[in-house]
Scaffold this motif. Sequence first.
Motif, PDB file in Angstrom:
ATOM      1  N   UNK A 144       0.829  -1.206   0.000  1.00  0.00           N
ATOM      2  CA  UNK A 144       0.000   0.000   0.000  1.00  0.00           C
ATOM      3  C   UNK A 144       0.865   1.257   0.000  1.00  0.00           C
ATOM      4  N   UNK A 145       1.965   1.219   0.754  1.00  0.00           N
ATOM      5  CA  UNK A 145       2.853   2.360   0.821  1.00  0.00           C
ATOM      6  C   UNK A 145       3.480   2.637  -0.554  1.00  0.00           C
ATOM      7  N   UNK A 146       3.933   1.573  -1.219  1.00  0.00           N
ATOM      8  CA  UNK A 146       4.557   1.748  -2.528  1.00  0.00           C
ATOM      9  C   UNK A 146       3.555   2.270  -3.556  1.00  0.00           C
ATOM     10  N   UNK A 147       2.317   1.834  -3.456  1.00  0.00           N
ATOM     11  CA  UNK A 147       1.293   2.313  -4.380  1.00  0.00           C
ATOM     12  C   UNK A 147       1.075   3.809  -4.183  1.00  0.00           C
ATOM     13  N   UNK A 148       1.122   4.277  -2.944  1.00  0.00           N
ATOM     14  CA  UNK A 148       0.946   5.707  -2.681  1.00  0.00           C
ATOM     15  C   UNK A 148       2.156   6.506  -3.159  1.00  0.00           C
ATOM     16  N   UNK A 159      15.809   3.235   0.859  1.00  0.00           N
ATOM     17  CA  UNK A 159      15.502   3.893  -0.407  1.00  0.00           C
ATOM     18  C   UNK A 159      15.666   2.969  -1.618  1.00  0.00           C
ATOM     19  N   UNK A 160      16.734   2.155  -1.701  1.00  0.00           N
ATOM     20  CA  UNK A 160      16.852   1.269  -2.876  1.00  0.00           C
ATOM     21  C   UNK A 160      15.655   0.347  -3.050  1.00  0.00           C
ATOM     22  N   UNK A 174       9.195   2.243  -7.019  1.00  0.00           N
ATOM     23  CA  UNK A 174       8.033   3.120  -6.843  1.00  0.00           C
ATOM     24  C   UNK A 174       8.415   4.577  -7.081  1.00  0.00           C
ATOM     25  N   UNK A 175       9.579   4.983  -6.579  1.00  0.00           N
ATOM     26  CA  UNK A 175      10.041   6.355  -6.771  1.00  0.00           C
ATOM     27  C   UNK A 175      10.289   6.645  -8.252  1.00  0.00           C
ATOM     28  N   UNK A 176      10.867   5.656  -8.954  1.00  0.00           N
ATOM     29  CA  UNK A 176      11.145   5.830 -10.380  1.00  0.00           C
ATOM     30  C   UNK A 176       9.855   5.890 -11.185  1.00  0.00           C
ATOM     31  N   UNK A 235      24.156   1.151 -11.645  1.00  0.00           N
ATOM     32  CA  UNK A 235      23.716   0.334 -10.517  1.00  0.00           C
ATOM     33  C   UNK A 235      22.688   1.053  -9.648  1.00  0.00           C
ATOM     34  N   UNK A 236      22.531   2.346  -9.849  1.00  0.00           N
ATOM     35  CA  UNK A 236      21.584   3.132  -9.058  1.00  0.00           C
ATOM     36  C   UNK A 236      20.450   3.632  -9.936  1.00  0.00           C
ATOM     37  N   UNK A 237      19.231   3.448  -9.480  1.00  0.00           N
ATOM     38  CA  UNK A 237      18.068   3.938 -10.223  1.00  0.00           C
ATOM     39  C   UNK A 237      18.089   5.463 -10.255  1.00  0.00           C
ATOM     40  N   UNK A 238      17.754   6.039 -11.383  1.00  0.00           N
ATOM     41  CA  UNK A 238      17.845   7.477 -11.599  1.00  0.00           C
ATOM     42  C   UNK A 238      17.118   8.276 -10.511  1.00  0.00           C
TER      43      UNK A 238
END
Length: 534
Positions: free
Chosen positions: A287-291, A305-306, A311-313, A437-440
Motif C-alpha cells: 500500500x505504501x509503494x502504491x501511494x 531507499x533502494x 516506486x520512486x522511479x 547500478x543506481x536507479x535514476x
Amino acid sequence: MKSIKSMFGKGLVLLLAVFMVLTGCSSDSETESAGLKKPDYKVDKETPAWKLDKRKETTTLTWYVNADWWNADFGNDFVTKQIKKDLNIDVKFITGDDTKLNALFSGGDIPDIISLFDANAPIAKKANTWALPLNELADTYDPYFHKVAVKDTLKWHELKDGKTYGYANFSNTQADYDKGVIPATTAFVIRKDVYEAIGKPEMKTPEQFQSAMTKIKEKFPKLIPFGPSEAFGEVLQDYIGVPLETKDGKFYNRNLDKDYLTWLETFNGVYQKGGISDDSFADDNTAMEEKIKAGKYASMLISGIPQKGGALQSFKTNNPGSEYIAVDGPESTVGNAPTLNQSGITGWMMNYITKKSKDPAKATQLFTYLLSEKGQTLVTYGIEGETYTVNADGKYEFKPEIKEMRTKNPDQYKKEYRFGEFFFFGHDKYNLLSDDSTIEATKQMAEWGKGKLVPHFVLEGTNPDQGTPEARSFSAIDTEWQKTVVSMVRAKSDKQFDKELKSYEKFLDENNWDKITDIKTKKMEQNREKLGMK
C-alpha cells in the motif's frame, strides 16, 4: 540492505527447537579439529583453487536458503551459467522457512551449504556443532580465500572457540565507512513541485516543519502532507543524531532522549492538524509503494531507499518535474549531527559450509570465487565485453540492449541475466563501479546522504540472548514501544501524549529494564574489544 532484514523476524520458537536438535546431533567437541581430507590438487595461496581443481566430473552441491522467496533456479541465467562453467558445479537450491530448516536438521538431511538471516540466533551461535570452520577450510582447500575475505568480518563472527564458521554479505567495516563506499539509504524527501509551490522553506526546526506541513495541507488538500509512519522510530532517531551511547560508554535508551521526544511532539502537532493520515499507520509495504507511485505523500522521511526505488522511479517517469527530491528536513534541537545507519559489520545473510558437505573443497572454492573481484563483478555486471563495457572515466556501463531490457522488460532481464540478485557475498562497494547500478530517481537522494553515515557497530548484537528471561522482557518492551510511539504521534492532546510516555516508562520498570541495560552495556564493551576500540 537494512530494511529487508525486517522480513525475517518470525520463528523464534522454531529456531530454539532447531538449537535443541543441533546441540545433540553432533559428537564433535567445540575444539575438535574438523579432520579435513587433503584435496586432489596442490593448493597455492596466490591462485584460487577453482583454477587448480582439474576434476572432470561435475560436482553437485545442495544449498539451503532460509527464505521462501529465493529464486532457486541455477544454470539458466547469465550469472549462474557462468558460475557453473567456471567451477564445474551444479547447485540444487532448497528454500524454506524456520519450519523447513528444523525438519532438515531433525531428519539429518543436512545440505552442503546453509544460508541464514540472523547471526545472533541460537543456530548461528552453535554453528561449531554443525558447520566447518572457514579458516581451516581455507588452509586445507583454498588459501586464496584469505586474500578475498575481510579480516574484520571474520574476526567479528568468531565464536568462543576462536574460529569463524559463517561469512556475512553486506558486512561493512570501518574502512568501508571511511572510504565512503556505502550509500546512505535514508533521507527526508518531498515532491519537487510541492516544495517549489510552498516557497522552498527550511524545515529544520519544529516550528519550521509544522509551518511547512500546514502550507502543504492548504495548497494541496488532496495530498497527505507527511507519511508513511515507518519514520517515527530508529529512522528519526538516526536522522536527528540521537546519541548511540552515554558519554561514559553505557547503553542509552534513545527512546527517552529529550531531543527525540521534542520531535515526536512536533509530529503529533502535525497529526492533530490533519497532516498525517491514520491510514499511514495501517499501510503495509504494498500500500505504501502504491501511494509513492501515485505521489500521494507530499513528503516522507524514508529508509531503505533502494527497495523503494521502483516506486520512486515510477512516479518520476510518469510525473516529470514532480519527482521526489531529498532536502534538509528535521534537525536536532540540541545541535547533534545525523547518525544515519546502514548495514553494519554483522551484515545480513550468513553463509556456512556444513559438516555433512559431500565436497567441502568445492564448496570452499565457491565461497572464494563469489568473494573475489571476479565473482563480485560477475554477479553485479557480468563479463566485460559481453554484458558491459568500461568508459573513459573507468565506469562500468551495461550494453545498450541490456539497459533497454532492464527498463522495458524487467522480468525478462531478471530471468536472463539475474544481475544484482545472487548476493550471498555481496558488498555495496561494487555498486560504485557503475552509474547504472543506481536507479535514476534515487541518485540525488544518495548524493544528499554523503557524509552522514555513522557506524552503529557498538550496538550490534547487544540484545539479550534468546531464550533468557531478559530476552523475553526485551521483546515485550520492544513491542510495547512500537505501540507507544504510534499512540504518541496520534495523541489527541498533550495530556494524552504524556500519559502514553509515562505508561511506557512504567512498563520498563516492570520488565527488568535495569538488567537489560546491564547486559547491553556489557555486550557493548565486548564489541569494542572485538573492534579494537578504546
